[in-house]
Design a protein around this motif. Structure first.
Motif, mmCIF file in Angstrom:
data_model
loop_
_atom_site.group_PDB
_atom_site.id
_atom_site.type_symbol
_atom_site.label_atom_id
_atom_site.label_comp_id
_atom_site.label_asym_id
_atom_site.label_seq_id
_atom_site.Cartn_x
_atom_site.Cartn_y
_atom_site.Cartn_z
ATOM 1 N N GLU A 192 32.303 2.785 6.434
ATOM 2 C CA GLU A 192 32.012 1.386 6.724
ATOM 3 C C GLU A 192 32.464 1.028 8.138
ATOM 4 O O GLU A 192 31.782 0.308 8.867
ATOM 5 N N THR A 193 33.648 1.553 8.516
ATOM 6 C CA THR A 193 34.146 1.310 9.874
ATOM 7 C C THR A 193 33.205 1.902 10.904
ATOM 8 O O THR A 193 32.873 1.258 11.911
ATOM 9 N N LEU A 194 32.764 3.134 10.653
ATOM 10 C CA LEU A 194 31.862 3.792 11.601
ATOM 11 C C LEU A 194 30.536 3.051 11.718
ATOM 12 O O LEU A 194 29.931 3.026 12.803
ATOM 13 N N SER A 195 30.084 2.423 10.630
ATOM 14 C CA SER A 195 28.810 1.721 10.682
ATOM 15 C C SER A 195 28.888 0.459 11.531
ATOM 16 O O SER A 195 27.865 -0.092 11.925
ATOM 17 N N PHE A 196 30.110 0.009 11.822
ATOM 18 C CA PHE A 196 30.299 -1.175 12.657
ATOM 19 C C PHE A 196 30.968 -0.830 13.989
ATOM 20 O O PHE A 196 31.434 -1.717 14.698
ATOM 21 N N GLU A 197 31.000 0.443 14.335
ATOM 22 C CA GLU A 197 31.703 0.883 15.535
ATOM 23 C C GLU A 197 30.746 1.588 16.481
ATOM 24 O O GLU A 197 29.916 2.387 16.065
ATOM 25 N N ARG A 242 26.778 -3.628 18.072
ATOM 26 C CA ARG A 242 25.982 -4.853 18.066
ATOM 27 C C ARG A 242 25.826 -5.408 16.647
ATOM 28 O O ARG A 242 25.832 -6.631 16.441
ATOM 29 N N ARG A 243 25.726 -4.532 15.683
ATOM 30 C CA ARG A 243 25.588 -4.976 14.295
ATOM 31 C C ARG A 243 26.806 -5.778 13.864
ATOM 32 O O ARG A 243 26.683 -6.848 13.252
ATOM 33 N N MET A 244 27.990 -5.243 14.193
ATOM 34 C CA MET A 244 29.218 -5.945 13.849
ATOM 35 C C MET A 244 29.283 -7.296 14.561
ATOM 36 O O MET A 244 29.637 -8.323 13.957
ATOM 37 N N VAL A 252 35.561 -7.552 20.218
ATOM 38 C CA VAL A 252 35.148 -6.897 21.462
ATOM 39 C C VAL A 252 34.083 -5.876 21.093
ATOM 40 O O VAL A 252 34.340 -4.926 20.358
ATOM 41 N N ALA A 253 32.870 -6.085 21.594
ATOM 42 C CA ALA A 253 31.748 -5.239 21.179
ATOM 43 C C ALA A 253 30.975 -4.737 22.387
ATOM 44 O O ALA A 253 30.926 -5.389 23.439
ATOM 45 N N ARG A 254 30.365 -3.582 22.211
ATOM 46 C CA ARG A 254 29.415 -3.099 23.211
ATOM 47 C C ARG A 254 28.081 -3.763 22.904
ATOM 48 O O ARG A 254 27.530 -3.613 21.810
#
Length: 315
Positions: A145-150, A159-161, A224-226
């Motif tokens: 789940e973490t990887l899917s938002f990282e 961007r999804r997160m 903080v997101a890319r």
């Protein structure tokens, strides 16, 4: 102990005892009136270390349950037993050497001819390995789940997160009447950086910048997101314009402090960033996407004004 967990009187007790004591499960019987053990299998001692003879009353059982599980399990088992309901419970049983073993206790309530609770009989099962497997699977699920938002490269949120949190924080700000700010950051002349130093160096640059930005935005609810390519975004819940501008200045300083050479830049000899900072008071009649588009226009203005600068406004 002559009574073996409710054995049929017509059944050979020696044969019954052999069956009970050859299984990995631990049989037991408690007399309800006295709350004492009428029987407990010898398997209990090698599993938990407590001598078989030390299991005398229900208090011995309760005191050997992990303190974090004890109240819940005792309350549940007692209430179910009083109601005459068969039940089962998972808990950590304490071992004599201060460790613990995961136990599943399966309980059958025995009634007399009047329906009154007479005794409890059951089996304890060692489910430690099962619990370990379940925890491993849970840890793996959480990691996935973490990887899917990282973001796979920089370790920042992806961007999804960001999109999910933007919608959530927008609704929260509408309910509470609190401000919401966002910072859009675009590394200046990054194509030229990749052309001059190569994409491996470009990736390393993005990783270092993301790390610096995450250090700058360290409040628990900040995101903080890319945002894409060489763009990053920081979402700032419950943050007014002055605080958002201050954080943007900290981000700009953090990127400068990295001292990453950029001889292909037209505005500096180091990697720099153009930054747009927007603050708004969210309302139901407006949308989070419109807010983000307004912040993007501020970023564009920073680029138009010569890059390596911050443009901030209330939008």
């Amino acid at each position: 102990m002559k009574d073996y967990a409710g054995a049929d009187p017509g059944f050979d007790p020696d044969v019954y005892r052999t069956l009970l004591e050859s299984t990995l499960a631990i049989p037991w019987r408690i007399d309800w009136a006295t709350m004492t053990f009428a029987y407990i299998g010898p398997q209990i001692e090698p599993l938990l270390g407590w001598p078989r003879g030390s299991w005398k009353t229900i208090d011995d059982w309760a005191s050997r349950i992990h303190e974090e599980d004890r109240q819940r399990v005792v309350d549940f088992c007692v209430s179910q037993s009083m109601a005459g309901v068969d039940h089962e419970a998972d808990y950590r049983a304490l071992t004599r050497d201060n460790g613990y073993v995961w136990i599943r206790d399966v309980v059958h309530v025995v009634r007399d001819e009047t329906g009154k609770v007479e005794s409890l009989v059951g089996f304890m099962f060692d489910i430690t390995e099962r619990k370990k497997t379940e925890q491993d699977l849970l840890d793996m699920q959480k990691r996935l789940e973490t990887l899917s938002f990282e973001d796979g490269l920089t370790g920042a949120s992806n961007r999804r997160m960001f999109d999910n949190r933007l919608e959530t924080e927008w609704k929260s700000a509408c309910r509470k009447g609190t401000p919401l700010s966002a910072i859009l950051i675009d590394l200046d002349h990054f194509k030229q950086f990749n052309d001059r130093y190569g994409h491996i160096a470009g990736d390393e640059c993005l990783i270092r910048v993301a790390g610096a930005l995450k250090q700058a935005g360290r409040r628990p609810r900040d995101v903080v997101a890319r945002f894409g390519g060489e763009e990053f975004v920081i979402l700032l819940p419950e943050t007014d314009a002055a605080s958002a501008l201050h954080l943007a200045e900290c981000c700009r300083d953090a990127i400068d402090d990295l001292q990453i050479p950029h001889e292909g830049s037209q505005c500096s000899t180091l990697v720099t960033a153009s930054i747009g900072v927007g603050t708004t008071q969210p309302a139901v009649r407006t949308g989070a996407r419109d807010f983000l588009a307004a912040v993007d226009r501020l970023l564009y203005a920073a680029k138009q004004q010569g890059r390596n600068r911050i443009v901030a406004a209330t939008v």
